[in-house]
Design a protein around this motif. Structure first.
Motif, short mmCIF file in Angstrom:
data_model
loop_
_atom_site.label_atom_id
_atom_site.label_comp_id
_atom_site.label_asym_id
_atom_site.label_seq_id
_atom_site.Cartn_x
_atom_site.Cartn_y
_atom_site.Cartn_z
N THR A 93 44.76 35.01 52.50
CA THR A 93 44.69 36.01 51.44
C THR A 93 45.16 37.36 51.99
N LYS A 94 45.98 38.05 51.22
CA LYS A 94 46.45 39.38 51.65
C LYS A 94 45.33 40.41 51.46
N LEU A 95 45.36 41.43 52.29
CA LEU A 95 44.31 42.45 52.22
C LEU A 95 44.32 43.20 50.90
N ILE A 96 45.48 43.34 50.27
CA ILE A 96 45.53 44.05 49.00
C ILE A 96 44.80 43.25 47.92
N ASP A 97 44.86 41.90 48.01
CA ASP A 97 44.10 41.06 47.09
C ASP A 97 42.61 41.16 47.37
N LEU A 98 42.27 41.30 48.63
CA LEU A 98 40.87 41.50 49.02
C LEU A 98 40.36 42.83 48.50
N ALA A 99 41.22 43.84 48.51
CA ALA A 99 40.85 45.15 47.97
C ALA A 99 40.60 45.06 46.47
N ALA A 100 41.43 44.29 45.76
CA ALA A 100 41.22 44.11 44.32
C ALA A 100 39.88 43.43 44.06
N GLU A 101 39.53 42.47 44.89
CA GLU A 101 38.24 41.78 44.76
C GLU A 101 37.09 42.75 45.03
N LEU A 102 37.26 43.63 46.02
CA LEU A 102 36.23 44.64 46.31
C LEU A 102 36.04 45.56 45.10
N LEU A 103 37.13 46.03 44.52
CA LEU A 103 37.02 46.93 43.37
C LEU A 103 36.37 46.23 42.19
N LEU A 104 36.64 44.95 42.02
CA LEU A 104 36.00 44.17 40.96
C LEU A 104 34.49 44.07 41.20
N GLU A 105 34.12 43.80 42.45
CA GLU A 105 32.68 43.72 42.78
C GLU A 105 31.99 45.06 42.56
#
Length: 181
Positions: A41-53
Motif C-alpha cells: 500500500t502506498k503511503l498516500i493511500d494510508l494517509a487517506a485512510e487516516l483522514l477517514l478514521e
C-alpha cells in the motif's frame, strides 16, 4: 440498505445507531476490497485512510482534520506554490515496506535542515499515526516512526546579564579627564 449506495441503521440511542452504521460501512468496504492495507500500500493511500478514521472519530474537530489534510495533500490551487513540501509529494509514493525508520528520519532531517522544524514535527505526528494503521492491519510488525531520532533542542545562548556588555565598562572612570570641564 436504504437504496443504491446508501446505508442506514437504527438504534435505541444516537451513538448506538452511529456505531451500527460505522460497522455496516466497514463491512461494505471489506466486501468490495476497499481499505485493504498491505505491505505494498502506498503511503498516500494510508494517509487517506487516516483522514477517514479521523473524520469518524468525535474527538477530532473539522479544523483538526483540515490541518492534517493540509499537511498531507499538495494544494491544487493554481496560485499555490508547487514546491511546497507535503507528505504527498515527499514520501507519499513510498510503499509501506519502503518507509523504514531511516527513510522517515532522512525526510524529517531534511525538513529541519531547510529550517522547517515545525513542519517536521507535524509530519512526524502524521506519519506516526499513518504507520500505526499499517501495524494494526498487520502490514508491519512495529511502527518505524518509533525508531526515528528525537528532535534535538536548539541551544540558544541565554539572554541574561552574562551576555550583555556591562554598562559600567562604557562609563569612563572618575579622574581620567574624559568628559570633565
Amino acid at each position: 440498505m436504504a437504496g443504491p449506495g446508501l446505508a442506514d441503521r437504527i438504534g435505541v440511542r444516537r451513538d448506538e445507531a452511529r456505531n451500527r452504521l460505522a460497522e455496516a460501512m466497514r463491512d461494505h468496504r471489506e466486501q468490495i476490497g476497499y481499505g485493504r492495507i498491505t505491505r505494498t500500500t502506498k503511503l498516500i493511500d494510508l494517509a487517506a485512510e487516516l483522514l477517514l478514521e479521523l473524520s469518524n472519530d468525535d474527538a477530532y474537530t473539522e479544523g483538526n482534520i483540515e490541518d492534517y489534510r493540509r499537511e498531507v495533500y499538495v494544494s491544487r490551487d493554481r496560485r499555490a506554490n508547487r514546491a511546497t513540501i507535503k507528505i504527498e509529494n515527499s514520501v507519499g509514493n513510498l510503499q509501506v515496506w519502503q518507509a523504514t525508520s531511516g527513510e522517515i528520519d532522512r525526510h524529517l532531517k531534511r525538513l529541519v535542515a531547510l529550517g522547517l522544524r515545525r513542519k517536521a514535527k507535524q509530519h512526524k505526528i502524521i506519519l506516526r499515526a499513518m504507520m500505526q494503521i499499517a501495524v494494526r492491519h498487520g502490514a508491519l510488525e512495529t511502527n518505524p516512526v518509533d525508531g526515528v531520532g528525537a528532535f534535538v533542542r536548539r541551544r540558544n545562548p541565554a539572554r541574561g546579564q552574562g551576555t550583555r556588555p556591562h554598562r559600567a565598562a562604557a562609563v569612563p572612570s572618575p579622574g581620567t579627564g574624559v568628559g570633565t570641564r
